[in-house]
Design a protein around this motif. Sequence first.
Motif, mmCIF file in Angstrom:
data_model
loop_
_atom_site.group_PDB
_atom_site.id
_atom_site.type_symbol
_atom_site.label_atom_id
_atom_site.label_comp_id
_atom_site.label_asym_id
_atom_site.label_seq_id
_atom_site.Cartn_x
_atom_site.Cartn_y
_atom_site.Cartn_z
ATOM 1 N N PRO A 12 18.527 16.783 -4.280
ATOM 2 C CA PRO A 12 19.125 15.461 -4.977
ATOM 3 C C PRO A 12 18.305 14.811 -5.436
ATOM 4 C CG PRO A 12 19.985 16.339 -2.616
ATOM 5 C CD PRO A 12 18.893 17.178 -3.000
ATOM 6 N N GLY A 13 18.871 13.810 -6.498
ATOM 7 C CA GLY A 13 18.284 12.613 -7.481
ATOM 8 C C GLY A 13 17.208 13.407 -8.492
ATOM 9 N N ALA A 14 17.085 14.822 -8.461
ATOM 10 C CA ALA A 14 16.568 15.150 -9.673
ATOM 11 C C ALA A 14 17.216 15.496 -10.732
ATOM 12 C CB ALA A 14 15.891 16.422 -9.006
ATOM 13 N N ALA A 15 16.936 15.571 -12.075
ATOM 14 C CA ALA A 15 17.689 15.809 -13.208
ATOM 15 C C ALA A 15 17.797 17.597 -13.311
ATOM 16 C CB ALA A 15 17.046 15.398 -14.425
ATOM 17 N N PRO A 16 18.696 18.072 -13.827
ATOM 18 C CA PRO A 16 18.570 19.569 -14.182
ATOM 19 C C PRO A 16 17.359 20.070 -14.471
ATOM 20 C CG PRO A 16 20.501 18.372 -15.376
ATOM 21 C CD PRO A 16 19.649 17.254 -15.007
ATOM 22 N N ASP A 17 16.408 19.441 -15.243
ATOM 23 C CA ASP A 17 15.024 20.027 -15.519
ATOM 24 C C ASP A 17 14.037 19.772 -14.449
ATOM 25 O OD1 ASP A 17 14.530 17.264 -16.058
ATOM 26 O OD2 ASP A 17 13.828 17.597 -17.950
ATOM 27 N N TRP A 18 14.730 19.305 -13.355
ATOM 28 C CA TRP A 18 13.864 18.932 -11.964
ATOM 29 C C TRP A 18 13.148 17.872 -12.171
ATOM 30 C CZ3 TRP A 18 13.308 22.159 -7.455
ATOM 31 C CH2 TRP A 18 14.038 23.312 -7.630
ATOM 32 N N THR A 19 13.153 16.886 -13.263
ATOM 33 C CA THR A 19 12.326 15.755 -13.104
ATOM 34 C C THR A 19 12.956 14.653 -12.593
ATOM 35 O OG1 THR A 19 13.415 15.084 -15.317
ATOM 36 C CG2 THR A 19 11.353 16.344 -15.574
ATOM 37 N N ILE A 20 12.237 13.924 -11.869
ATOM 38 C CA ILE A 20 12.674 12.661 -11.161
ATOM 39 C C ILE A 20 11.953 11.308 -11.723
ATOM 40 C CG2 ILE A 20 13.013 13.962 -9.053
ATOM 41 C CD1 ILE A 20 10.206 13.091 -7.809
ATOM 42 N N VAL A 86 3.615 13.076 -19.140
ATOM 43 C CA VAL A 86 3.417 13.515 -17.739
ATOM 44 C C VAL A 86 4.893 13.304 -17.154
ATOM 45 C CG1 VAL A 86 2.387 13.035 -15.412
ATOM 46 C CG2 VAL A 86 0.963 13.070 -17.649
ATOM 47 N N VAL A 87 5.551 14.214 -16.507
ATOM 48 C CA VAL A 87 6.576 13.842 -15.911
ATOM 49 C C VAL A 87 6.474 14.223 -14.374
ATOM 50 C CG1 VAL A 87 7.912 14.488 -17.984
ATOM 51 C CG2 VAL A 87 7.564 16.180 -16.479
ATOM 52 N N ALA A 88 7.386 13.329 -13.634
ATOM 53 C CA ALA A 88 7.401 13.589 -12.278
ATOM 54 C C ALA A 88 8.332 14.685 -11.856
ATOM 55 C CB ALA A 88 7.626 12.138 -11.519
ATOM 56 N N VAL A 89 7.862 15.278 -10.900
ATOM 57 C CA VAL A 89 8.837 16.308 -10.380
ATOM 58 C C VAL A 89 8.850 16.077 -8.844
ATOM 59 C CG1 VAL A 89 8.984 18.054 -12.153
ATOM 60 C CG2 VAL A 89 7.039 18.101 -10.328
ATOM 61 N N PHE A 98 8.806 25.421 -14.922
ATOM 62 C CA PHE A 98 7.301 25.114 -14.966
ATOM 63 C C PHE A 98 6.903 25.391 -16.509
ATOM 64 C CE2 PHE A 98 3.049 26.301 -14.790
ATOM 65 C CZ PHE A 98 2.082 25.152 -14.505
ATOM 66 N N PHE A 99 7.228 26.740 -16.723
ATOM 67 C CA PHE A 99 6.720 27.076 -18.217
ATOM 68 C C PHE A 99 7.473 26.283 -19.217
ATOM 69 C CE2 PHE A 99 6.102 31.400 -15.941
ATOM 70 C CZ PHE A 99 4.718 31.363 -15.795
ATOM 71 N N ASP A 100 8.698 26.155 -19.041
ATOM 72 C CA ASP A 100 9.346 25.539 -20.205
ATOM 73 C C ASP A 100 8.979 24.077 -20.382
ATOM 74 O OD1 ASP A 100 11.803 25.275 -22.001
ATOM 75 O OD2 ASP A 100 12.172 23.670 -20.763
ATOM 76 N N HIS A 101 8.448 23.202 -19.313
ATOM 77 C CA HIS A 101 7.818 22.189 -19.461
ATOM 78 C C HIS A 101 6.621 22.074 -20.329
ATOM 79 C CE1 HIS A 101 10.483 19.463 -17.445
ATOM 80 N NE2 HIS A 101 10.653 20.184 -16.313
ATOM 81 N N LEU A 102 5.808 23.024 -19.909
ATOM 82 C CA LEU A 102 4.437 23.306 -20.664
ATOM 83 C C LEU A 102 4.698 23.582 -22.130
ATOM 84 C CD1 LEU A 102 2.231 25.260 -18.266
ATOM 85 C CD2 LEU A 102 2.105 22.785 -18.521
ATOM 86 N N ALA A 103 5.728 24.441 -22.160
ATOM 87 C CA ALA A 103 5.849 24.838 -23.574
ATOM 88 C C ALA A 103 6.435 23.887 -24.555
ATOM 89 C CB ALA A 103 6.994 26.180 -23.655
ATOM 90 N N HIS A 104 7.008 22.602 -24.080
ATOM 91 C CA HIS A 104 7.542 21.572 -24.656
ATOM 92 C C HIS A 104 6.349 20.276 -24.503
ATOM 93 C CE1 HIS A 104 11.000 24.070 -24.848
ATOM 94 N NE2 HIS A 104 11.144 23.524 -25.891
ATOM 95 N N ARG A 105 5.229 20.585 -24.183
ATOM 96 C CA ARG A 105 4.277 19.497 -23.927
ATOM 97 C C ARG A 105 4.661 18.447 -22.826
ATOM 98 N NH1 ARG A 105 -0.172 19.166 -28.105
ATOM 99 N NH2 ARG A 105 -0.293 21.221 -28.931
ATOM 100 N N ARG A 106 5.110 19.160 -21.858
ATOM 101 C CA ARG A 106 5.410 18.189 -20.671
ATOM 102 C C ARG A 106 4.552 18.521 -19.413
ATOM 103 N NH1 ARG A 106 10.870 18.694 -22.654
ATOM 104 N NH2 ARG A 106 11.108 20.392 -21.150
ATOM 105 N N SER A 109 4.212 16.628 -12.736
ATOM 106 C CA SER A 109 3.126 16.232 -11.646
ATOM 107 C C SER A 109 3.952 15.758 -10.277
ATOM 108 C CB SER A 109 2.376 14.958 -11.898
ATOM 109 O OG SER A 109 1.728 14.428 -11.104
ATOM 110 N N GLY A 110 3.507 16.086 -9.272
ATOM 111 C CA GLY A 110 4.140 15.481 -7.787
ATOM 112 C C GLY A 110 3.616 13.953 -7.720
ATOM 113 N N THR A 111 4.525 13.378 -7.077
ATOM 114 C CA THR A 111 4.113 11.904 -7.120
ATOM 115 C C THR A 111 3.605 11.336 -5.671
ATOM 116 O OG1 THR A 111 6.528 11.430 -6.085
ATOM 117 C CG2 THR A 111 6.409 11.449 -8.355
#
Length: 290
Positions: A12-20, A86-89, A98-106, A109-111
Amino acid sequence: MESLHIHETPPPGAAPDWTIAQNWSSYSAQDHAIWDRLFARQSAQLPGRACEAYLRGLDVLRLSRPGIPDFAELSDRLMALTGWQVVAVPGLVPDDVFFDHLAHRRFVSGTFIRRADQLDYLQEPDVFHDVFGHVPLLADPVYADYMQAYGEGGLRSLSFGALHKLARLYWYTVEFGLVEEAGGLRLFGAGIVSSHGESIFALDDPSPNRIAFDLLRVMRTEYRIDDYQQSYFVIPSFEALLKATAEADFAPVYAALDSLPDIAPDAVLPEDRLFTRGTQAYARMKAAGA
């Protein structure tokens, strides 16, 4: 990078790509003080030990400013240099995410930040490990390209059922890699540069092997998740690492790996080019319960 995760779907609270949202304003004065304490200790220890690209990244990204970095400000500086952000997860995320974020230069990081009684060891990566350990090198163009290539390769690996092999490449480079530089060995792996004890152990202790990087060798080698490494692999440069991985056709690599046995973390092979043949005294001492 680990393949074990707490959640199978975004919490709950995370976007479909797991970012928060990072919610930087929610950090307490104590949280910022712990970051500052960790930063002061490691930044004093690393000159002459960490590679030049890492130390340069600390400077150009202005990570020496007090307190836990605001990801939005940090991403602005990083984006201007290499196109990364840097995106928060909420914690460990599924491998394809994880791989998709890296492949798109994101970089994900935990918070949360560790407690004051966890300064020297923490099993799950926190914001200090993720940002202090990983992000400075993303300011280096060649290393930034390597990380993107790793993400792209990770997505391809899922169709080969070879994730555990590719994870070893991440472990022995991104997390625990050494590089030849200035006539000696220097640290670049995030798991080392963010660790007070391993920053010393990886370079100075006679216990671990230090072995020249070879792609197949690394991807066959098991690793320790519970203590200091028994072997470290040494790359000649980030350019060489990028060439060895981004230009490799991993289909035949995975096929070759299927017919080759795994290698124990402490093993030395006749064909290895060694910088140091380790005594393995530390590992034996720990195994004996000393």
